[in-house]
Motif scaffolding. Structure first.
Motif, PDB file in Angstrom:
ATOM      1  N   ASP A 168       0.824  -1.046  -0.029  1.00  0.00           N
ATOM      2  CA  ASP A 168      -0.112  -0.149   0.070  1.00  0.00           C
ATOM      3  C   ASP A 168       0.931   1.166  -0.006  1.00  0.00           C
ATOM      4  OD1 ASP A 168      -2.347  -1.448   0.250  1.00  0.00           O
ATOM      5  OD2 ASP A 168      -2.428  -1.257   2.365  1.00  0.00           O
ATOM      6  N   LEU A 169       1.755   1.310   0.821  1.00  0.00           N
ATOM      7  CA  LEU A 169       2.706   2.576   0.922  1.00  0.00           C
ATOM      8  C   LEU A 169       3.699   2.858  -0.102  1.00  0.00           C
ATOM      9  CD1 LEU A 169       1.191   2.145   3.942  1.00  0.00           C
ATOM     10  CD2 LEU A 169       3.372   3.207   4.892  1.00  0.00           C
ATOM     11  N   TYR A 170       4.159   1.682  -0.468  1.00  0.00           N
ATOM     12  CA  TYR A 170       5.323   1.914  -1.616  1.00  0.00           C
ATOM     13  C   TYR A 170       4.200   2.164  -2.836  1.00  0.00           C
ATOM     14  CZ  TYR A 170       9.424   0.906  -4.461  1.00  0.00           C
ATOM     15  OH  TYR A 170      10.395   0.921  -5.269  1.00  0.00           O
ATOM     16  N   GLU A 171       3.319   1.434  -3.346  1.00  0.00           N
ATOM     17  CA  GLU A 171       2.645   1.597  -4.605  1.00  0.00           C
ATOM     18  C   GLU A 171       1.731   2.941  -4.627  1.00  0.00           C
ATOM     19  OE1 GLU A 171       3.550   0.068  -7.163  1.00  0.00           O
ATOM     20  OE2 GLU A 171       4.484  -1.885  -6.207  1.00  0.00           O
ATOM     21  N   ARG A 172       1.414   2.870  -3.550  1.00  0.00           N
ATOM     22  CA  ARG A 172       0.155   4.380  -3.278  1.00  0.00           C
ATOM     23  C   ARG A 172       0.305   5.139  -2.227  1.00  0.00           C
ATOM     24  NH1 ARG A 172      -1.982  -0.363  -4.717  1.00  0.00           N
ATOM     25  NH2 ARG A 172      -2.489  -1.198  -2.701  1.00  0.00           N
ATOM     26  N   PRO A 173       1.830   5.820  -2.149  1.00  0.00           N
ATOM     27  CA  PRO A 173       1.857   6.767  -1.165  1.00  0.00           C
ATOM     28  C   PRO A 173       0.989   7.832  -0.962  1.00  0.00           C
ATOM     29  CG  PRO A 173       3.445   7.187  -2.745  1.00  0.00           C
ATOM     30  CD  PRO A 173       2.526   5.925  -3.300  1.00  0.00           C
ATOM     31  N   ALA A 174       0.474   8.122   0.403  1.00  0.00           N
ATOM     32  CA  ALA A 174      -0.708   9.255   0.404  1.00  0.00           C
ATOM     33  C   ALA A 174       0.093  10.521  -0.028  1.00  0.00           C
ATOM     34  CB  ALA A 174      -1.034   9.298   1.872  1.00  0.00           C
ATOM     35  N   ASP A 175       1.325  10.893   0.413  1.00  0.00           N
ATOM     36  CA  ASP A 175       1.800  12.391  -0.055  1.00  0.00           C
ATOM     37  C   ASP A 175       3.343  12.019  -0.461  1.00  0.00           C
ATOM     38  OD1 ASP A 175       3.260  11.888   2.408  1.00  0.00           O
ATOM     39  OD2 ASP A 175       1.783  13.035   3.377  1.00  0.00           O
ATOM     40  N   ARG A 176       3.760  13.177  -0.762  1.00  0.00           N
ATOM     41  CA  ARG A 176       5.358  13.409  -1.185  1.00  0.00           C
ATOM     42  C   ARG A 176       6.171  13.033   0.091  1.00  0.00           C
ATOM     43  NH1 ARG A 176       8.457  18.320  -3.949  1.00  0.00           N
ATOM     44  NH2 ARG A 176      10.580  17.848  -3.136  1.00  0.00           N
ATOM     45  N   PHE A 177       5.794  12.840   1.390  1.00  0.00           N
ATOM     46  CA  PHE A 177       6.916  12.543   2.404  1.00  0.00           C
ATOM     47  C   PHE A 177       6.779  11.119   2.339  1.00  0.00           C
ATOM     48  CE2 PHE A 177       7.256  11.015   6.752  1.00  0.00           C
ATOM     49  CZ  PHE A 177       8.270  11.559   7.045  1.00  0.00           C
TER      50      PHE A 177
END
Length: 364
Positions: free
Chosen positions: A220-229
């Motif tokens: 989830d975090l690698y493929e669809r990061p919520a923001d630039r950070f």
């Protein structure tokens, strides 16, 4: 095992929030990792769970019990400190038994539980040794046995591998993960090391400036990061600043037109590219949505992989990572190449960033 719930948990020192409105739900047997840079609030959150820091607001629940105002010694949590915190004058067995003595567990029961805990971490034969007679990895396992000996509802790990060398760190994190799974133990770990987080967690919590930025699986975090950070902290990204002209067209600060696919409104924006998604070839990559000529500025040999920094324009630079193969294409500094990527690979975030067109290498 116990479910752990944090509801709008905050800690404020004057006008400064060390943690702000942290809300998390950790399932029975789940391994949750709090990930972020120094000062992001992850250790403060862990210590509020343990009872070492009293929250300014919010609640901590273990199972059916609200433990927010209970002192640490009344919470059934096991904590492994970054420094291990072993008593140097006590033997391994005495260190592991210390918590049981504080709980006034009868000695026959305590001896049995200590033996079981040391066997769990494969140190049953070293109970009579002092901490100084052990390796760093063995001391870490003693600290783990001490946290497990009284069968905690939740295991808390505060940067438990930071004092180990790289090779030993890899071995011990596998041991901890296997032990956690075999015991089905609800676990929360704090780390700033994304490799540890990615290899050990069921879910990750990325934190910054005291707040939760995103919660999800590694994919989830690698493929669809919520923001630039998040895009910069989980994995590596190169960032190119510019302007989103339409949801399908981004123009870099250097004037390079990039095909993308986003729902953002037009305006200043930044494209994030994962290095392994950027293709490199000696000839045009016409089958891709994006194909640009560029010049190789830097080559980094990483063994099985090669990092290439490729200049597209005076203001635009991207990073590509290609496999090191005997029969593969291997450009050198100064070579002219083509780079390309699909529109789906170009993650777009609002805002042009601090330095338009600059390349940013984020921490591994």
């Amino acid at each position: 095992m116990a479910r752990l719930e944090l509801n709008q948990l905050s800690k404020r020192y004057g006008d400064f929030f060390a943690a702000r409105d942290v809300t998390l739900d950790v399932a029975d047997g789940e391994f949750l990792v709090l990930l972020g840079p120094s000062g992001c609030g992850k250790t403060t959150t862990l210590r509020m769970i343990a009872g070492f820091i009293e929250p300014t607001a919010g609640t901590v629940r273990l199972g059916d019990n609200d433990v927010t105002r209970l002192p640490a010694w009344k919470r059934n949590t096991g904590l492994v400190f970054q420094s291990y915190a072993l008593f140097p004058h006590l033997t391994v067995a005495q260190n592991v038994a210390f918590g049981l003595e504080m709980r006034k567990v009868p000695k026959p029961d305590a001896d049995r539980q200590v033996a079981e805990a040391l066997e769990l971490v494969r140190l049953g034969h070293l109970g009579d040794r002092l901490p100084r007679q052990l390796s760093g990895g063995q001391q870490q396992r003693v600290a783990l046995a001490r946290a497990l000996v009284f069968r905690p509802d939740v295991l808390l790990l505060d940067e438990p591998l930071s004092n180990l060398d790289a090779k030993l760190r890899q071995e011990v994190r596998v041991e901890i993960r296997k032990l956690q799974q075999s015991l089905n133990l609800t676990t929360v770990m704090v780390t700033h090391d994304q490799e540890e987080a990615l290899t050990m967690a069921d879910r990750l919590v990325v934190m910054s400036e005291g707040s939760v930025k995103q919660v999800g699986t590694q994919r989830d975090l690698y493929e669809r990061p919520a923001d630039r950070f998040v895009a910069g902290f989980v994995g590596r990204s190169s960032f190119v600043s510019g302007t989103l002209e339409t949801p399908q067209l981004f123009r870099t600060a250097g004037g390079v037109p990039v095909a993308c696919n986003t729902t953002l409104m037009p305006g200043p924006a930044t494209v994030a590219l994962r290095p392994e998604r950027v293709m490199v070839a000696p000839a045009p990559l016409s089958e891709l949505d994006n194909d640009f000529p560029g010049a190789v500025e830097f080559v980094s040999y990483l063994g099985g992989l090669i990092d290439l920094h490729i200049r597209l324009s005076p203001k635009d630079l991207v990073i590509a990572q290609i496999p090191n193969r005997e029969d593969g294409f291997m450009p050198a500094v100064g070579d002219r190449v083509h780079v390309g990527w699909t529109a789906a690979s170009a993650a777009v975030f609002p805002g042009a960033g601090d330095a338009a067109g600059s390349d940013e290498l984020q921490p591994d």
